[in-house]
Design a protein around this motif. Structure first.
Motif, PDB file in Angstrom:
ATOM      1  N   ASN A  77       7.429   5.092  -2.354  1.00 53.54           N
ATOM      2  CA  ASN A  77       7.219   6.339  -3.075  1.00 53.54           C
ATOM      3  C   ASN A  77       5.724   6.611  -2.945  1.00 53.54           C
ATOM      4  N   TYR A  78       5.380   7.522  -2.047  1.00 53.47           N
ATOM      5  CA  TYR A  78       3.972   7.750  -1.721  1.00 53.47           C
ATOM      6  C   TYR A  78       3.127   7.969  -2.974  1.00 53.47           C
ATOM      7  N   PHE A 110      17.592   0.924  10.359  1.00 55.52           N
ATOM      8  CA  PHE A 110      17.491   2.348  10.081  1.00 55.52           C
ATOM      9  C   PHE A 110      16.008   2.670   9.972  1.00 55.52           C
ATOM     10  N   ILE A 111      15.490   3.290  11.011  1.00 58.31           N
ATOM     11  CA  ILE A 111      14.073   3.653  11.049  1.00 58.31           C
ATOM     12  C   ILE A 111      13.982   5.053  11.635  1.00 58.31           C
ATOM     13  N   GLU A 112      13.654   6.010  10.808  1.00 52.28           N
ATOM     14  CA  GLU A 112      13.472   7.381  11.267  1.00 52.28           C
ATOM     15  C   GLU A 112      11.979   7.651  11.393  1.00 52.28           C
ATOM     16  N   ASN A 113      11.641   8.766  12.024  1.00 54.84           N
ATOM     17  CA  ASN A 113      10.240   9.152  12.094  1.00 54.84           C
ATOM     18  C   ASN A 113       9.702   9.367  10.688  1.00 54.84           C
ATOM     19  N   GLN A 114       8.529   8.875  10.467  1.00 55.71           N
ATOM     20  CA  GLN A 114       7.901   8.960   9.157  1.00 55.71           C
ATOM     21  C   GLN A 114       7.228  10.318   8.997  1.00 55.71           C
ATOM     22  N   HIS A 115       7.510  10.988   7.889  1.00 53.87           N
ATOM     23  CA  HIS A 115       6.885  12.277   7.581  1.00 53.87           C
ATOM     24  C   HIS A 115       6.051  12.113   6.320  1.00 53.87           C
ATOM     25  N   LEU A 116       4.766  12.313   6.447  1.00 49.71           N
ATOM     26  CA  LEU A 116       3.871  12.085   5.310  1.00 49.71           C
ATOM     27  C   LEU A 116       3.908  13.213   4.284  1.00 49.71           C
ATOM     28  N   ASP A 117       4.540  14.338   4.622  1.00 47.00           N
ATOM     29  CA  ASP A 117       4.613  15.442   3.664  1.00 47.00           C
ATOM     30  C   ASP A 117       5.793  15.291   2.708  1.00 47.00           C
ATOM     31  N   CYS A 118       6.600  14.243   2.871  1.00 51.46           N
ATOM     32  CA  CYS A 118       7.715  13.966   1.957  1.00 51.46           C
ATOM     33  C   CYS A 118       7.228  13.113   0.785  1.00 51.46           C
ATOM     34  N   ALA A 119       8.057  12.993  -0.227  1.00 50.66           N
ATOM     35  CA  ALA A 119       7.692  12.205  -1.407  1.00 50.66           C
ATOM     36  C   ALA A 119       7.870  10.707  -1.192  1.00 50.66           C
ATOM     37  N   SER A 120       8.774  10.337  -0.251  1.00 49.51           N
ATOM     38  CA  SER A 120       9.051   8.917  -0.048  1.00 49.51           C
ATOM     39  C   SER A 120       9.496   8.673   1.391  1.00 49.51           C
ATOM     40  N   TYR A 121       9.591   7.396   1.725  1.00 47.62           N
ATOM     41  CA  TYR A 121      10.038   6.982   3.058  1.00 47.62           C
ATOM     42  C   TYR A 121      10.720   5.630   2.914  1.00 47.62           C
ATOM     43  N   GLU A 122      11.854   5.458   3.632  1.00 48.27           N
ATOM     44  CA  GLU A 122      12.595   4.203   3.549  1.00 48.27           C
ATOM     45  C   GLU A 122      12.997   3.732   4.937  1.00 48.27           C
ATOM     46  N   ASP A 145       0.856  -1.188   0.000  1.00 40.31           N
ATOM     47  CA  ASP A 145       0.000   0.000   0.000  1.00 40.31           C
ATOM     48  C   ASP A 145       0.892   1.237   0.000  1.00 40.31           C
ATOM     49  N   CYS A 146       0.828   2.033  -1.046  1.00 39.24           N
ATOM     50  CA  CYS A 146       1.697   3.202  -1.157  1.00 39.24           C
ATOM     51  C   CYS A 146       0.999   4.495  -0.732  1.00 39.24           C
ATOM     52  N   SER A 147      -0.177   4.360  -0.104  1.00 35.63           N
ATOM     53  CA  SER A 147      -0.847   5.567   0.386  1.00 35.63           C
ATOM     54  C   SER A 147      -0.102   6.100   1.612  1.00 35.63           C
ATOM     55  N   ARG A 148      -0.427   7.265   2.008  1.00 33.87           N
ATOM     56  CA  ARG A 148       0.283   7.949   3.097  1.00 33.87           C
ATOM     57  C   ARG A 148      -0.260   7.506   4.457  1.00 33.87           C
ATOM     58  N   ASN A 149       0.082   6.271   4.840  1.00 32.42           N
ATOM     59  CA  ASN A 149      -0.319   5.727   6.139  1.00 32.42           C
ATOM     60  C   ASN A 149       0.831   5.845   7.118  1.00 32.42           C
ATOM     61  N   LEU A 150       0.562   6.413   8.265  1.00 36.27           N
ATOM     62  CA  LEU A 150       1.586   6.617   9.270  1.00 36.27           C
ATOM     63  C   LEU A 150       1.724   5.373  10.148  1.00 36.27           C
ATOM     64  N   LYS A 151       2.967   4.905  10.317  1.00 40.38           N
ATOM     65  CA  LYS A 151       3.275   3.805  11.229  1.00 40.38           C
ATOM     66  C   LYS A 151       4.306   4.303  12.228  1.00 40.38           C
ATOM     67  N   ASN A 152       4.256   3.751  13.427  1.00 38.71           N
ATOM     68  CA  ASN A 152       5.275   4.129  14.408  1.00 38.71           C
ATOM     69  C   ASN A 152       6.496   3.216  14.231  1.00 38.71           C
ATOM     70  N   PRO A 153       7.637   3.574  14.832  1.00 41.32           N
ATOM     71  CA  PRO A 153       8.844   2.765  14.661  1.00 41.32           C
ATOM     72  C   PRO A 153       8.681   1.295  15.042  1.00 41.32           C
ATOM     73  N   GLU A 154       7.901   0.995  16.059  1.00 45.64           N
ATOM     74  CA  GLU A 154       7.690  -0.408  16.445  1.00 45.64           C
ATOM     75  C   GLU A 154       6.960  -1.188  15.357  1.00 45.64           C
ATOM     76  N   GLN A 155       6.012  -0.549  14.691  1.00 51.19           N
ATOM     77  CA  GLN A 155       5.313  -1.209  13.585  1.00 51.19           C
ATOM     78  C   GLN A 155       6.274  -1.473  12.425  1.00 51.19           C
ATOM     79  N   TRP A 156       7.170  -0.520  12.146  1.00 55.02           N
ATOM     80  CA  TRP A 156       8.157  -0.730  11.084  1.00 55.02           C
ATOM     81  C   TRP A 156       9.120  -1.844  11.464  1.00 55.02           C
ATOM     82  N   ARG A 157       9.545  -1.895  12.740  1.00 56.20           N
ATOM     83  CA  ARG A 157      10.433  -2.977  13.182  1.00 56.20           C
ATOM     84  C   ARG A 157       9.770  -4.335  13.012  1.00 56.20           C
TER      85      ARG A 157
END
Length: 145
Positions: A82-83, A44-56, A8-20
């Motif tokens: 790539n959101y 490597f897990i940084e805070n997710q920012h939904l206003d950016c174009a991508s997140y890794e 799912d490439c929509s802008r869904n926010l997850k916390n670091p524990e969910q990414w881990r």
């Protein structure tokens, strides 16, 4: 893991524990696919920012391939969103013996790449050329230790 949710490439926010947890599941599935235990050395897990174009996010792992020859692979599992466009999941491994990188001088296929697809999960392992020199500086396993 629900692969459709994973891609799912929509802008869904997850916390670091969910990414881990997501990365741990991907690591376990890759370990089963490669039939080799993978040990996490860092993430490597940084805070997710939904206003950016991508997140890794990424996970560094070691695969102990052969104990008698001390063959190990140092690798990284990467998940890139790539959101509103696409999700890419890949793993890349470098071979080491006694913590020193080994190379294939004949054909320069020095990086083991594995893709993750929505339909197949981990698939298509292949040796690739480090065309952009991204991995050429990793001559020992310091990154993974």
């Amino acid at each position: 893991m629900d692969r459709e949710l994973l891609f799912d490439c929509s802008r869904n926010l997850k916390n670091p524990e969910q990414w881990r947890a997501t990365l741990a599941t991907l690591r376990q599935e890759l370990s089963e696919f490669l039939e080799c235990p993978l040990v996490t050395t860092s993430s490597f897990i940084e805070n997710q920012h939904l206003d950016c174009a991508s997140y890794e996010v990424s996970l560094d792992v070691i695969a102990q391939v052969n104990n008698s020859t001390n063959l190990q692979y140092g690798g990284v599992i990467c998940l890139l969103i790539n959101y509103d466009e696409a999700v890419y999941i890949d793993a890349f491994f470098l071979p080491f013996v006694h913590q020193r990188r080994i190379f294939s001088y004949e054909n320069k296929l020095d990086v083991l790449s594995v893709n993750y697809a929505i339909d197949d999960g981990w698939n298509n392992p292949r040796w690739d050329i480090d065309a952009y020199g991204e991995w050429e500086s990793y001559l020992n396993m310091d990154r993974w230790l």
